[in-house]
Design a protein around this motif. Structure first.
Motif, PDB file in Angstrom:
ATOM      1  N   VAL A  93      -6.426  17.408   6.568  1.00 56.38           N
ATOM      2  CA  VAL A  93      -5.018  17.447   6.965  1.00 56.38           C
ATOM      3  C   VAL A  93      -4.454  18.853   6.799  1.00 56.38           C
ATOM      4  O   VAL A  93      -3.772  19.384   7.676  1.00 56.38           O
ATOM      5  CB  VAL A  93      -4.191  16.445   6.125  1.00 56.38           C
ATOM      6  CG1 VAL A  93      -2.722  16.516   6.512  1.00 56.38           C
ATOM      7  CG2 VAL A  93      -4.720  15.034   6.305  1.00 56.38           C
ATOM      8  N   LYS A  94      -4.761  19.465   5.639  1.00 55.15           N
ATOM      9  CA  LYS A  94      -4.200  20.781   5.332  1.00 55.15           C
ATOM     10  C   LYS A  94      -4.882  21.914   6.086  1.00 55.15           C
ATOM     11  O   LYS A  94      -4.300  22.983   6.275  1.00 55.15           O
ATOM     12  CB  LYS A  94      -4.289  21.051   3.825  1.00 55.15           C
ATOM     13  CG  LYS A  94      -3.298  20.233   3.009  1.00 55.15           C
ATOM     14  CD  LYS A  94      -3.269  20.743   1.577  1.00 55.15           C
ATOM     15  CE  LYS A  94      -2.116  20.119   0.812  1.00 55.15           C
ATOM     16  NZ  LYS A  94      -1.998  20.676  -0.540  1.00 55.15           N
ATOM     17  N   GLY A  95      -6.147  21.699   6.458  1.00 57.54           N
ATOM     18  CA  GLY A  95      -6.870  22.750   7.164  1.00 57.54           C
ATOM     19  C   GLY A  95      -7.481  23.767   6.243  1.00 57.54           C
ATOM     20  O   GLY A  95      -7.900  24.841   6.674  1.00 57.54           O
ATOM     21  N   GLU A  96      -7.527  23.479   4.963  1.00 57.18           N
ATOM     22  CA  GLU A  96      -8.159  24.388   4.001  1.00 57.18           C
ATOM     23  C   GLU A  96      -8.872  23.580   2.929  1.00 57.18           C
ATOM     24  O   GLU A  96      -8.426  22.486   2.562  1.00 57.18           O
ATOM     25  CB  GLU A  96      -7.119  25.297   3.354  1.00 57.18           C
ATOM     26  CG  GLU A  96      -6.022  24.554   2.613  1.00 57.18           C
ATOM     27  CD  GLU A  96      -4.997  25.497   2.021  1.00 57.18           C
ATOM     28  OE1 GLU A  96      -4.913  25.553   0.778  1.00 57.18           O
ATOM     29  OE2 GLU A  96      -4.300  26.165   2.809  1.00 57.18           O
ATOM     30  N   ILE A  97      -9.980  24.091   2.445  1.00 52.88           N
ATOM     31  CA  ILE A  97     -10.780  23.373   1.454  1.00 52.88           C
ATOM     32  C   ILE A  97     -10.513  23.966   0.079  1.00 52.88           C
ATOM     33  O   ILE A  97     -10.758  25.151  -0.166  1.00 52.88           O
ATOM     34  CB  ILE A  97     -12.288  23.457   1.777  1.00 52.88           C
ATOM     35  CG1 ILE A  97     -12.548  22.830   3.150  1.00 52.88           C
ATOM     36  CG2 ILE A  97     -13.109  22.753   0.708  1.00 52.88           C
ATOM     37  CD1 ILE A  97     -13.969  23.011   3.627  1.00 52.88           C
ATOM     38  N   LEU A 154     -11.504  23.271  -3.774  1.00 51.85           N
ATOM     39  CA  LEU A 154     -12.405  22.502  -4.633  1.00 51.85           C
ATOM     40  C   LEU A 154     -11.682  21.819  -5.784  1.00 51.85           C
ATOM     41  O   LEU A 154     -12.100  20.755  -6.248  1.00 51.85           O
ATOM     42  CB  LEU A 154     -13.503  23.422  -5.183  1.00 51.85           C
ATOM     43  CG  LEU A 154     -14.556  23.893  -4.162  1.00 51.85           C
ATOM     44  CD1 LEU A 154     -15.552  24.817  -4.823  1.00 51.85           C
ATOM     45  CD2 LEU A 154     -15.279  22.689  -3.559  1.00 51.85           C
ATOM     46  N   SER A 155     -10.587  22.421  -6.243  1.00 51.67           N
ATOM     47  CA  SER A 155      -9.842  21.819  -7.353  1.00 51.67           C
ATOM     48  C   SER A 155      -9.194  20.503  -6.934  1.00 51.67           C
ATOM     49  O   SER A 155      -8.920  19.638  -7.771  1.00 51.67           O
ATOM     50  CB  SER A 155      -8.757  22.785  -7.850  1.00 51.67           C
ATOM     51  OG  SER A 155      -7.817  23.051  -6.818  1.00 51.67           O
ATOM     52  N   ILE A 156      -8.963  20.333  -5.620  1.00 48.55           N
ATOM     53  CA  ILE A 156      -8.408  19.074  -5.100  1.00 48.55           C
ATOM     54  C   ILE A 156      -9.530  18.087  -4.798  1.00 48.55           C
ATOM     55  O   ILE A 156      -9.443  16.898  -5.095  1.00 48.55           O
ATOM     56  CB  ILE A 156      -7.574  19.334  -3.822  1.00 48.55           C
ATOM     57  CG1 ILE A 156      -6.343  20.189  -4.155  1.00 48.55           C
ATOM     58  CG2 ILE A 156      -7.139  18.017  -3.185  1.00 48.55           C
ATOM     59  CD1 ILE A 156      -5.521  20.568  -2.950  1.00 48.55           C
ATOM     60  N   VAL A 157     -10.621  18.593  -4.219  1.00 45.08           N
ATOM     61  CA  VAL A 157     -11.713  17.731  -3.771  1.00 45.08           C
ATOM     62  C   VAL A 157     -12.557  17.200  -4.929  1.00 45.08           C
ATOM     63  O   VAL A 157     -12.957  16.024  -4.943  1.00 45.08           O
ATOM     64  CB  VAL A 157     -12.610  18.493  -2.779  1.00 45.08           C
ATOM     65  CG1 VAL A 157     -13.826  17.656  -2.398  1.00 45.08           C
ATOM     66  CG2 VAL A 157     -11.819  18.870  -1.528  1.00 45.08           C
ATOM     67  N   ALA A 158     -12.831  18.058  -5.922  1.00 51.10           N
ATOM     68  CA  ALA A 158     -13.747  17.710  -7.021  1.00 51.10           C
ATOM     69  C   ALA A 158     -13.385  16.411  -7.742  1.00 51.10           C
ATOM     70  O   ALA A 158     -14.267  15.565  -7.957  1.00 51.10           O
ATOM     71  CB  ALA A 158     -13.837  18.870  -8.006  1.00 51.10           C
ATOM     72  N   PRO A 159     -12.108  16.195  -8.132  1.00 52.42           N
ATOM     73  CA  PRO A 159     -11.782  14.942  -8.833  1.00 52.42           C
ATOM     74  C   PRO A 159     -12.084  13.693  -8.015  1.00 52.42           C
ATOM     75  O   PRO A 159     -12.517  12.673  -8.566  1.00 52.42           O
ATOM     76  CB  PRO A 159     -10.274  15.066  -9.094  1.00 52.42           C
ATOM     77  CG  PRO A 159      -9.995  16.530  -9.045  1.00 52.42           C
ATOM     78  CD  PRO A 159     -10.941  17.076  -8.037  1.00 52.42           C
ATOM     79  N   PHE A 160     -11.881  13.775  -6.690  1.00 56.01           N
ATOM     80  CA  PHE A 160     -12.153  12.611  -5.836  1.00 56.01           C
ATOM     81  C   PHE A 160     -13.655  12.355  -5.704  1.00 56.01           C
ATOM     82  O   PHE A 160     -14.088  11.201  -5.658  1.00 56.01           O
ATOM     83  CB  PHE A 160     -11.520  12.813  -4.461  1.00 56.01           C
ATOM     84  CG  PHE A 160     -10.024  12.811  -4.479  1.00 56.01           C
ATOM     85  CD1 PHE A 160      -9.316  11.641  -4.748  1.00 56.01           C
ATOM     86  CD2 PHE A 160      -9.307  13.971  -4.261  1.00 56.01           C
ATOM     87  CE1 PHE A 160      -7.927  11.629  -4.771  1.00 56.01           C
ATOM     88  CE2 PHE A 160      -7.917  13.972  -4.286  1.00 56.01           C
ATOM     89  CZ  PHE A 160      -7.226  12.794  -4.550  1.00 56.01           C
ATOM     90  N   ILE A 161     -14.441  13.432  -5.659  1.00 49.84           N
ATOM     91  CA  ILE A 161     -15.901  13.265  -5.606  1.00 49.84           C
ATOM     92  C   ILE A 161     -16.403  12.625  -6.901  1.00 49.84           C
ATOM     93  O   ILE A 161     -17.239  11.717  -6.886  1.00 49.84           O
ATOM     94  CB  ILE A 161     -16.601  14.613  -5.363  1.00 49.84           C
ATOM     95  CG1 ILE A 161     -16.250  15.136  -3.967  1.00 49.84           C
ATOM     96  CG2 ILE A 161     -18.106  14.472  -5.512  1.00 49.84           C
ATOM     97  CD1 ILE A 161     -16.814  16.503  -3.646  1.00 49.84           C
TER      98      ILE A 161
END
Length: 212
Positions: free
Chosen positions: A116-120, A122-129
């Motif tokens: 959605v944001k168009g940018e990756i 890792l601090s946002i993605v890591a907890p969900f993984i």
């Protein structure tokens, strides 16, 4: 005194026939007969009407009525049993199933944020993984007692995962239309998320097949 005897006694005290009472209550004569012979019980609305007609409270109407009290007690016991079945997740492994589902399904939504944001980030993605991996292990727990309800839930979860695949695809398509360009980093991440979702779908389906 049984409820039926009480109702018959009060009716006779008012000098009413069963037919007259049935007309006043807007029910059949057969219904009145069943009430007074303990072959059926009036519902709460009819109890209220009867209490008004006989000029007694509902409590007085039910007083010393062992049959109706027994029926009420049985209903309460059933409700207690149902509440345990539906809401008592502790001590029988169901908590593993519940939190496993929450971690896996919830994580998929979070993994769509970078699309959605168009940018990756890792601090946002890591907890969900991490949460997704925890969900895998929880659903694999041997403490879970698989029953028909949980197997049915697994079928719905697999359908939700398939439906979810359209979410990041939709967001990515909107970004392409809006920006008129394809970001290869976002595209790579989208492929990663789609693969992750498909792995989760396969895992859930295998769980269902294993325990069905």
């Amino acid at each position: 005194m049984e409820l039926g005897e009480q109702l018959q006694k009060l009716r006779e005290k008012k000098n009413m026939s069963r037919e007259e009472l049935a007309q006043k209550m807007n029910v059949s004569r057969q219904a009145v007969y069943k009430w007074e012979n303990n072959k059926g019980y009036p519902d709460i609305d009819n109890l209220m009407k009867l209490s008004e007609l006989y000029e007694v409270s509902v409590d007085e109407l039910l007083k010393d009525s062992s049959s109706i009290h027994q029926k009420t007690d049985d209903s309460q016991d059933i409700l207690k049993q149902d509440s345990i079945t539906l809401f008592d997740f502790e001590g029988n492994g169901n908590s593993f199933f519940r939190y496993g589902v929450m971690c896996t399904i919830g994580s998929l939504g979070g993994l769509s944020i970078p699309v959605v944001k168009g940018e990756i980030n890792l601090s946002i993605v890591a907890p969900f993984i991490i949460a997704l991996l925890v969900g895998f292990f929880l659903l694999k727990s041997r403490k879970i007692k698989w029953d028909n309800l949980q197997l049915k839930n697994l079928k719905w979860i697999s359908r939700i995962i398939i439906a979810y695949l359209s979410v990041p695809l939709g967001f990515f398509s909107i970004r392409i239309i809006r920006e008129d360009t394809v970001d290869m980093v976002s595209l790579s991440y989208l492929v990663f998320v789609m693969c992750f979702a498909l792995v989760l779908y396969t895992y859930v389906r295998n769980l269902y097949i294993k325990h069905v």
